[in-house]
Design a protein around this motif. Structure first.
Motif, PDB file in Angstrom:
ATOM      1  N   TRP A  29      34.538 127.043  30.910  1.00  0.00           N
ATOM      2  CA  TRP A  29      33.200 127.297  31.471  1.00  0.00           C
ATOM      3  C   TRP A  29      32.955 128.805  31.623  1.00  0.00           C
ATOM      4  CZ3 TRP A  29      29.042 124.210  33.102  1.00  0.00           C
ATOM      5  CH2 TRP A  29      28.024 124.908  33.754  1.00  0.00           C
ATOM      6  N   LEU A  30      33.949 129.512  32.163  1.00  0.00           N
ATOM      7  CA  LEU A  30      33.782 130.943  32.380  1.00  0.00           C
ATOM      8  C   LEU A  30      33.603 131.707  31.064  1.00  0.00           C
ATOM      9  CD1 LEU A  30      36.357 131.596  35.248  1.00  0.00           C
ATOM     10  CD2 LEU A  30      33.866 131.749  35.383  1.00  0.00           C
ATOM     11  N   CYS A  32      32.262 130.482  28.257  1.00  0.00           N
ATOM     12  CA  CYS A  32      30.896 130.210  27.796  1.00  0.00           C
ATOM     13  C   CYS A  32      29.883 130.996  28.624  1.00  0.00           C
ATOM     14  CB  CYS A  32      30.592 128.711  27.875  1.00  0.00           C
ATOM     15  SG  CYS A  32      31.525 127.696  26.714  1.00  0.00           S
ATOM     16  N   ALA A  33      30.089 130.993  29.946  1.00  0.00           N
ATOM     17  CA  ALA A  33      29.148 131.688  30.829  1.00  0.00           C
ATOM     18  C   ALA A  33      29.166 133.182  30.577  1.00  0.00           C
ATOM     19  CB  ALA A  33      29.503 131.401  32.282  1.00  0.00           C
ATOM     20  N   TYR A  36      27.479 133.895  27.150  1.00  0.00           N
ATOM     21  CA  TYR A  36      26.050 133.578  27.095  1.00  0.00           C
ATOM     22  C   TYR A  36      25.254 134.457  28.055  1.00  0.00           C
ATOM     23  CZ  TYR A  36      21.621 131.157  27.444  1.00  0.00           C
ATOM     24  OH  TYR A  36      20.280 130.884  27.450  1.00  0.00           O
ATOM     25  N   VAL A  37      25.647 134.440  29.309  1.00  0.00           N
ATOM     26  CA  VAL A  37      24.906 135.207  30.311  1.00  0.00           C
ATOM     27  C   VAL A  37      24.975 136.697  30.005  1.00  0.00           C
ATOM     28  CG1 VAL A  37      24.764 135.785  32.766  1.00  0.00           C
ATOM     29  CG2 VAL A  37      25.255 133.439  32.062  1.00  0.00           C
ATOM     30  N   PHE A 141      25.111 125.003  28.159  1.00  0.00           N
ATOM     31  CA  PHE A 141      24.591 126.310  27.753  1.00  0.00           C
ATOM     32  C   PHE A 141      23.611 126.187  26.581  1.00  0.00           C
ATOM     33  CE2 PHE A 141      28.414 127.191  30.100  1.00  0.00           C
ATOM     34  CZ  PHE A 141      28.042 128.280  30.871  1.00  0.00           C
ATOM     35  N   THR A 144      20.481 125.118  28.230  1.00  0.00           N
ATOM     36  CA  THR A 144      19.917 126.295  28.904  1.00  0.00           C
ATOM     37  C   THR A 144      19.224 127.207  27.904  1.00  0.00           C
ATOM     38  OG1 THR A 144      21.685 126.195  30.557  1.00  0.00           O
ATOM     39  CG2 THR A 144      20.458 128.254  30.386  1.00  0.00           C
ATOM     40  N   GLU A 764      20.647 132.631  36.859  1.00  0.00           N
ATOM     41  CA  GLU A 764      21.598 132.103  35.876  1.00  0.00           C
ATOM     42  C   GLU A 764      22.968 132.761  36.047  1.00  0.00           C
ATOM     43  OE1 GLU A 764      20.523 132.314  31.801  1.00  0.00           O
ATOM     44  OE2 GLU A 764      19.089 130.657  31.919  1.00  0.00           O
ATOM     45  N   LYS A 765      22.965 134.062  36.233  1.00  0.00           N
ATOM     46  CA  LYS A 765      24.239 134.756  36.394  1.00  0.00           C
ATOM     47  C   LYS A 765      24.974 134.258  37.639  1.00  0.00           C
ATOM     48  CE  LYS A 765      26.272 139.370  36.763  1.00  0.00           C
ATOM     49  NZ  LYS A 765      26.017 140.824  36.798  1.00  0.00           N
ATOM     50  N   TYR A 768      26.047 130.346  36.907  1.00  0.00           N
ATOM     51  CA  TYR A 768      26.974 130.051  35.819  1.00  0.00           C
ATOM     52  C   TYR A 768      28.283 130.820  35.909  1.00  0.00           C
ATOM     53  CZ  TYR A 768      23.215 127.496  33.519  1.00  0.00           C
ATOM     54  OH  TYR A 768      22.234 126.589  33.215  1.00  0.00           O
ATOM     55  N   ILE A 769      28.281 131.971  36.538  1.00  0.00           N
ATOM     56  CA  ILE A 769      29.511 132.760  36.593  1.00  0.00           C
ATOM     57  C   ILE A 769      30.240 132.583  37.927  1.00  0.00           C
ATOM     58  CG2 ILE A 769      30.407 135.128  36.593  1.00  0.00           C
ATOM     59  CD1 ILE A 769      28.488 135.851  34.460  1.00  0.00           C
TER      60      ILE A 769
END
Length: 790
Positions: A29-30, A32-33, A36-37, A141, A144, A764-765, A768-769
């Motif tokens: 997850w981290l 991808c985040a 992407y972010v 994501f 999103t 989002e930041k 997601y993070i």
């Protein structure tokens, strides 16, 4: 099947109750985040602010953010995540089988009515179901992105998701196999890493051997997901993943059965060999070009040749198109010098794949030679006392290639004219007795004309195919005899760079009109900066050519306006005495800033021209306010024209408004700035044209003429890529009656803008993070603690 699903359910439960699984979910997850972010956090607020000031920029941007942010095979979010994916699955699968041995439960499985293949399928299915969690995280994501990106390309994202799923399943099969080899999970993980490393690099092994080359290239994992990330789904990629999965699943089954059954070693080895043989056979057959089926999932078909190119390939019919690559051993400094070496043939085939997709019967031949141009003694200075053959042997050794492959100069001259290859790397296209030589390779599908000196995309190949099928190409005649700029010279003033128009479909020649006539099939004449007065015989031929409706490109320079004005007079055009000046603090006054007028964008649909033409159509032929970008040239003559000449006249290039005026007297550039002096005849207007286009109907055909007041502008317009296009090509496209280059207009990218507000970007930041991965970690801790209590 019920038993298989029950085993899968149990395996999935076991995975859920291991700390490693939850740790991997959080890390995934981290990743991808972060990727992407990290992209949208920078671009989102910037695009939001730009849109508030210049909303029309949405119409002038032809960049797919779905590809750029998410699916690009080398720099997108998914590609960045996939770089680390091989670390995840071996850690997840390292104890799937060894756990049964270590817990002593495998003896119970042996004695149960459960079949071994049911156990293998059930456990593997459990891993695949857990892998769906990775895919689910990725989908968060992707969904999103569907909200963040305007008109997102769903086909690209679905194809990329399929690629990730197949890669995860393949890694799982390999990890599952290594888990059956040992009781020690760490050893299993290490073996998995070793196998993955081998599969990632096996394409480099034994590539010099024809049959083995295709097999090892098929086995390679490297870049297998690249096509899927680009939105191109092929049967050979799907079959590859399925074949590798089935091979390692079969290995696992054989290993587990081998622990239960005794047998001779050669019988066991035979079974493994049969599995490998079957896998390689399927892979080899599925990779044959005639057996591959393609699906372009992208919204704009960016992975597929343009319909015009497809139609051109169909024109070859059933007759085979032959492609012969000539490689000179002595030109190792070129970028693609070794592309045809045996060890690189598969890479060469990949370059041609978009064309082989629509014409699978293209035949490829390879000719290796060593030769130097007569009089070139460079190599003999480098290798003193050596013959050319001895030098070839030494150079071949440094290139790790067999020198016996290469023909000597006398031998190769019997089959090809080395001057046509310029004694370098080159390609000959042959069809039905016709041949065309080119010095570039396929680069990509889509609009760009040239990527660098040795790679070209579809327009150049369309021109080569048209030459090969006998189509008549437009002819450019460059007039000589009055000290004009020459296409045969490479000096700063000269026009040798215009020979780059040949690959795009133009035949070129020089014409001395004092001794030669103008051929009837001449498409366009170019008269570039003559320095002496045109002779009467030359004037008569040019006047006759203009009266007949011939196309013309005329370029002048300050100081020699009187040379061209007699010819321009009948067009209603004149180059005024003196020159334009633009005094400024930083530059000499002969430096003039100019911009492209609306008509310049209508010359040809290259690059951003297509966008600007569409914008002008809906904006009353007005360029976007505040979007003017100025380029610079020097020593420019002012062009004047009147509307009663019978021509429709439109400016192409205009000077910066209110900054430029016409200096009639002598201009001194290395002193104080000149002053506007009406008494000397200086004139000042809002803006002056530097280039114009003229057109009229003559005998039912549109005559087209372009005039420029600066002969250096042609080179500047060729080199200028600030607007994403090279205008000089567009000029010749218009002058050739829109025939060449063969521009291939693809649909404009609709997913070209982020619709995020700065507030949503910050949210989002945060989510997601920080927030969501913390919740996943907390959920895993709670489940593990509850499991331990039970």
């Amino acid at each position: 099947m019920k038993l298989i699903f029950r085993i899968a359910k149990n395996e999935l439960r076991n995975l859920f109750y291991t700390p490693v699984a939850w740790f991997l979910l959080v890390i995934f997850w981290l990743l991808c985040a972060f990727y992407y972010v990290g992209r949208v956090y920078q671009m989102g607020p910037r695009m939001y602010n730009i849109f508030q000031e210049k909303p029309w920029l949405v119409h002038l941007r032809n960049v797919s953010l779905t590809e750029g942010f998410i699916t690009h095979p080398t720099s997108g979010m998914i590609a960045d995540v996939l770089k680390y994916l091989y670390l995840f699955i071996p850690l997840l699968t390292m104890s799937v089988i060894s756990r049964e041995f270590n817990n002593g439960t495998f003896k119970l499985l042996y004695s149960s009515p459960l079949r071994m293949r049911q156990l293998v399928l059930g456990k593997y299915l459990g891993i695949c179901l857990f892998n769906l969690l990775f895919l689910l995280i990725l989908s968060v994501f992707l969904i999103t992105a569907a909200f963040d990106i305007k008109s997102v390309d769903y086909g690209l994202m679905l194809s990329a998701a399929l690629g990730v799923w197949l890669l995860l399943s393949t890694y799982a099969a390999i990890g599952f196999f290594t888990s059956s080899l040992t009781r020690y999970p760490i050893v299993s993980a290490i073996i998995s890493f070793v196998i993955l490393t081998i599969l990632a690099n096996v394409h480099e092994l034994w590539q010099e051997h024809a049959f083995v080359r295709d097999l090892t290239y098929f086995l390679s994992l490297k870049n297998r997901s690249g096509r899927l990330l680009k939105g191109l789904i092929t049967t050979k990629d799907i079959i590859y993943y399925l074949s590798i999965i089935m091979m390692f699943m079969s290995f696992t089954l054989l290993i587990l059965k081998g622990k239960m059954q005794s047998g001779a070693w050669y019988q066991k080895a035979g079974k493994y060999l049969a599995v490998i043989t079957l896998t390689l056979t399927v892979g080899y057959l599925s990779s044959r070009q005639s057996a591959v089926v393609y699906l372009d999932a992208s919204a704009r078909d960016i992975n597929t040749l343009h319909p015009i190119t497809q139609q051109q390939l169909k024109a070859f019919g059933d007759g085979p198109l032959e492609v012969t690559l000539y490689t000179n051993l002595f030109h190792s400094s070129e970028e693609y010098y070794n592309i045809g070496y045996p060890q690189n043939i598969n890479r060469y085939m990949d370059l041609w794949e978009p064309y082989r997709r629509f014409k699978p019967d293209i035949r490829f031949k390879y000719v290796y030679y060593y030769a130097v141009r007569p009089g070139d003694s460079t190599l003999f200075y480098t290798f003193p006392g050596k013959t050319l053959k001895q030098i070839a042997g030494l150079v071949a050794r440094t290139q790790y290639v067999d020198s016996a492959l290469f023909m000597g100069p006398e031998e190769v001259k019997k089959i090809v004219d080395l001057d046509s290859l310029n004694y370098r790397l080159g390609t000959k296209l042959s069809w039905k007795g016709r041949s065309v030589f080119i010095n570039y390779f396929p680069y990509q599908t889509g609009p760009p004309l040239f990527a660098n000196t040795q790679s070209a995309s579809e327009p150049a190949f369309n021109a080569a195919f048209n030459r090969l099928t006998g189509n008549k190409m437009p002819r450019l005649g460059f007039i000589t005899g009055q000290l004009e700029r020459s296409i045969l010279k490479f000096g700063e003033r000269e026009y040798a760079w215009m020979n780059s128009l040949y690959p795009l479909g133009f035949d070129m020649d020089t014409l001395n009109l004092s001794t030669q006539g103008i051929p009837e099939d001449m498409t366009t004449l170019v008269l570039a900066d003559p320095k002496v007065d045109l002779q009467p015989v030359v004037m008569e031929k040019l006047n006759h050519y203009i009266r007949k409706g011939g196309n013309l490109f005329i370029l002048g320079e300050p100081g020699k306006q009187q040379v061209l004005n007699p010819l321009l007079q009948q067009l209603g055009v004149q180059l005024m005495p003196g020159q334009l000046v633009q005094p400024s603090f930083h530059e000499t006054p002969d430096k003039i800033k100019y911009y492209k007028a609306p008509e310049a964008y209508k010359l040809g649909p290259e690059g951003l021209n297509q966008l600007y033409t569409n914008f002008l159509a809906i904006n009353n032929n007005q360029l976007p306010e505040g979007d003017t970008i100025f380029d610079m040239t020097e020593k420019v003559s002012r062009i004047t024209y009147h509307s009663d000449s019978g021509f429709s006249i439109f400016p192409l290039l205009m000077t910066q408004p209110e900054k430029v005026w016409q200096k009639m007297g002598k201009l001194v550039t290395d002193s104080t700035a000149p002053l506007f002096n009406p008494e000397e005849g200086d004139l000042k207007e809002s803006s002056y044209p530097l280039g114009i286009r003229l057109s009229r109907l003559v005998n039912g055909k549109e005559q087209r003429i372009v005039v420029m007041g600066d002969a250096d502008l042609a080179g500047k317009l060729r080199a200028n890529t600030g607007r994403g296009f090279t205008m000089i090509r567009s000029v010749f496209y218009w002058l050739s009656d829109n025939r060449y280059p063969v521009y291939l207009t693809f649909p404009v990218a609709q997913d070209n803008w982020l619709t995020m507000t700065p507030g949503w970007t910050r949210l989002e930041k945060l989510l997601y993070i920080f927030v969501i991965p913390s919740l996943i970690l907390l959920l895993g801790i709670i489940l593990l603690i509850r499991r331990k209590r039970k």
